[in-house]
Design an enzyme around this catalytic site. Structure first.
Site, short mmCIF file in Angstrom:
data_model
loop_
_atom_site.label_atom_id
_atom_site.label_comp_id
_atom_site.label_asym_id
_atom_site.label_seq_id
_atom_site.Cartn_x
_atom_site.Cartn_y
_atom_site.Cartn_z
CE LYS A 227 75.08 47.36 88.59
NZ LYS A 227 73.76 47.49 87.94
CB SER B 93 71.46 45.65 90.25
OG SER B 93 71.75 46.21 88.96
CB SER C 273 69.71 48.74 87.92
OG SER C 273 69.04 47.52 88.13
#
Length: 541
Positions: A50, A124, A148
């Site tokens: 990420k 996210s 997330s």
């Protein structure tokens, strides 16, 4: 290098550039894979990271190009996975500054769902989840403050494992809410997620002692799930029924403290911590800021200090209520998300849609719990997932329960110390096993009393016609549980096919034939229990 070529061919063919922030050149990845020691546990496994987690030499943007920094070393969690042999493919797109559960709040583009490009991927950690779902990485790192690491897993049909806060280092991670942030892992199977997590953790944590017995799974009372998309309620009930069919005992739970705490994460004072993380940067007004994210973070600047203390006190009360209602349950089963919005629905109501997506996930970190999200079929052709939430440091327990949903149970035949009520039976119970039959073996076995502690018999198949039927039980347990049992089995015991009286067979406990040479033949007793009862009578006489 075939695996790397296959992955990069998928990336090229998919035409989904919004998944990645920085994708490493294929030749670099191939060279790194070639240099990995093949004996390492994650040798050559391809990892996506990420975009808010440091990877040496790649910009850390947190979804905002103007915020980018160029780290000279990996975040510890990335370094640990690389040391185990994993190779980074690139950094992935995300809701900017990890502020969102939709996957659309990014100047790099909205990350579309892996199955239906008109639907959201969830955020996210959107890019990481979709990369795994589409086979562009073997596993991926995300972060989870409000859900997330779980919502994107559910919406894309993969596994999301969220460890207890503090289990995995967040050094080298751009914070969202530093007191709640967790680094998570996405994978296509539970086994892959568990393997990765084993190399991510900074230390060994031990869960509270668990009394052996069937898994205890809490489910909300009638009507407590709130408004759900069409089909979600039925899919959730089906998941609960499958857990019960797998031997879990379901019990009701009052979901109210969980949902009340969930609302506090964005509506209460805790959002102020997001301003502490990146608020001054957001206030500078950079043109690549997502307007929804900027409004949330800037708005948190004016949260009054007294609200923080009031909300902390209220949260402590809700946590006590939540843990009381959870009681000694091993897990709470919930839908991971109440629905699967379209991109258009999020554009029309960005705040309302996002808030709805966190209804079941927002409270987990506020309460200090662990969680795993797993696929559980489809709803109207879209991936549907459920989530198991449990006490701190029970990740392994949660994955064993989740295996009842993702792995068909396997049968195991037992004839000795693992029989119900015998000394080693708790090993089976701790693995989620349940007894399904009492029977005997086919008449082709002999039983011997081994000199072990605790006492155990050795079952040996014979072909000379001298065999007999031996009392047996058949148990069902998750495939992963059987694997754990096999891995821990001491010699001379072994697992092999045991023929049963009804003509079927199942994996079962056997003994290496050479180990029974000097052992007492107890076949005539017809089974281990009868033999042990005779020993007790002899001792008492």
């Amino acid at each position: 290098m075939h695996h790397v070529r296959t992955v990069y061919d998928r990336i090229s063919a998919a035409g989904r550039p919004e998944i990645w922030i920085h994708l490493r050149p294929r030749d670099e990845v191939e060279a790194e894979v070639a240099a990995v020691d093949p004996g390492l546990p994650l040798a050559g496994r391809l990892l996506a990271v990420k975009g808010n987690i440091d990877v040496a030499g790649l910009p850390t943007t947190a979804g905002c190009p103007s915020y980018a920094r160029l780290p000279d070393r990996d975040a510890p969690v990335v370094a640990r996975l690389r040391a185990a042999g994993a190779v980074v493919v690139g950094t992935t797109n995300m809701d900017q500054f990890a502020t969102g559960l939709v996957g659309t709040r990014s100047p790099y583009g909205a990350v579309r769902n892996a199955v239906d490009p008109d639907r959201i991927s969830g955020g996210s950690s959107s890019g990481s989840a979709v990369a795994v779902a589409l086979g562009m990485a073997d596993f991926a790192l995300g972060t989870d403050t409000a859900g997330s690491g779980r919502v994107p897993a559910a919406l894309n049909g993969i596994v999301g494992l969220k460890p207890t806060y503090g289990t995995v280092s967040t050094e080298g991670v751009v914070p969202a809410c530093a007191s709640l942030d967790c680094v998570t892992v996405f994978a296509r199977t539970l086994a892959e997620a568990e393997t990765a997590l084993a190399h991510m953790t900074t230390g060994v944590s031990h869960p509270p002692e668990r009394i052996p017995g069937p898994w205890r799974v809490a489910v909300p009372g009638p009507g407590q799930l709130g408004e759900l998309d069409s089909g979600v309620g039925d899919a959730y009930e089906d998941a609960a029924a499958r857990l019960a069919a797998g031997g879990a005992r379901l019990r009701p739970l009052d979901l109210t403290p969980f949902t009340e705490a969930a609302a506090m994460l964005y509506e209460g004072a805790f959002v102020a911590e997001r301003y502490t993380a990146v608020g001054e940067f957001v206030d500078e007004g950079h043109p690549d800021l997502d307007p929804t994210v900027a409004a949330i973070i800037s708005g948190a600047r004016d949260v009054a200090a007294h609200r923080v203390y009031a909300d902390r006190a209220r949260l402590a009360s809700l946590r006590t209520r939540a843990l009381d209602t959870l009681g000694d349950a091993d897990a709470l089963l919930l839908p991971t998300a109440p629905g699967h919005p379209t991109l258009a629905e999020v554009a029309a109501d960005p705040l309302g849609t996002n808030a709805r997506m966190g209804r079941f996930t927002n409270s987990t970190n506020l309460f200090g719990l662990a969680a795993v999200a797993v696929p559980s079929g489809t709803v109207r052709g879209l991936p549907f997932g459920v989530m198991l939430i449990g006490p701190a440091h029970t990740e392994s327990r949660l994955t064993r329960i989740a295996a009842l949903l993702t792995d068909p149970p396997v049968r195991l035949a037992v004839v000795g110390a693992h029989l119900a009520g015998q000394p080693l039976n708790p090993q089976l119970l701790a693995l989620g096993a349940r007894q399904v039959a009492t029977t005997t073996t086919a008449p082709s076995y002999r039983l011997h009393a081994l000199s072990t502690d605790p006492p155990k018999p050795g079952l040996v198949r014979v072909t000379d016609g001298s065999g007999a039927r031996i009392e047996a039980e058949v148990w069902e347990l998750p495939a992963a549980g059987l694997g754990a049992l096999v891995a821990s089995l001491p010699r001379p015991m072994a697992i092999g096919r045991v023929a049963l009286a009804d003509g079927t067979s199942a994996p079962g406990f056997l003994c290496e034939p050479e180990a029974v040479g000097d052992a007492r033949d107890i076949t005539g007793y017809g089974g281990w229990r009868a033999y042990r009862a005779s020993v007790g009578r002899e001792r008492d006489s």
